[in-house]
Design a protein around this motif. Structure first.
Motif: not given
Length: 226
Positions: A9-12, A15-16, A21-23, A48-51
């Motif tokens: 879930e953290k990785a997802t 990624t989102l 942000m990239r877009s 969250g801040t970590n993602p």
């Protein structure tokens, strides 16, 4: 929730956050020079801040975010010098990839080029068109066309490098008001490049591709200078 699920879930989420942000950076929604405070970014995207930290570090590795020691992150500035260097590098690498694609051409690749050109030609867009969804569709087909031209080069590394350069060029184009390819006859430019590639004319295809990018260089230069 198991540790495996928590990690997934953290990785997802990271990624989102990265993709959103990239877009926003590529499309100019996050402006050049804008500071990217982690807590503010986390609030913007509802994560969250970590993602956010993971996403920022990943974008930093792609040079789409500047990382400043002890001062956080920011969106890279744009400049004539950087734009010229970017286009110059594209004009070194993509013609090489195009040449190899032509020399290795197959029926399947030729069909993909024809299809990519058809999709692009059926999705015209001009600067005067306020429909951003239509613009996004056009830009997507435009990117697909150029990637299809070089996809048969036989080097995933080369294609990946070219993709990174495309992304950075796209940011300049979106920020600029000069992105109206059809207004300058860009569809004809694309057709001539594709025709030369399909005919196996390596020299002409490379020359047309470089000329295509140099015209874009001139358009964006005029916008940055003003």
């Amino acid at each position: 929730m198991t540790k495996v699920n928590e990690k997934s879930e953290k990785a997802t989420t990271a990624t989102l956050a990265y993709e959103q942000m990239r877009s926003d950076i590529l499309r100019g929604n996050l402006r050049p020079g804008q500071k990217l405070a982690i807590d503010v970014v986390a609030q913007r995207y509802g994560v969250g801040t970590n993602p956010v930290r993971e996403a920022l570090n990943r974008l930093s590795s792609e040079r789409l975010v500047d990382r400043h020691d002890q001062r956080g992150f920011s969106v890279p500035e744009i400049s004539l010098e950087n734009w010229r260097e970017l286009v110059g590098t594209r004009c070194m690498l993509e013609p090489l990839a195009l040449e190899q694609s032509i020399l290795r051409r197959t029926t399947e690749w030729e069909e993909q080029v024809v299809l990519a050109l058809h999709r692009l030609s059926r999705t015209p867009w001009t600067q005067e068109d306020p429909d951003m969804e239509r613009r996004k569709q056009f830009e997507g087909f435009h990117r697909d066309f150029h990637l299809t031209l070089i996809a048969n080069c036989g080097s995933s590394w080369l294609v990946q490098f070219c993709e990174v350069l495309m992304d950075h060029a796209q940011r300049y184009i979106f920020i600029s008001a000069s992105a109206a390819y059809p207004r300058r006859g860009g569809q004809d430019e694309h057709k001539r490049i594709a025709d030369a590639a399909l005919d196996g004319n390596v020299a002409e295809a490379k020359q047309l591709l470089v000329a295509h990018y140099m015209r874009t260089l001139e358009y964006i230069e005029s916008e940055i200078a003003n």
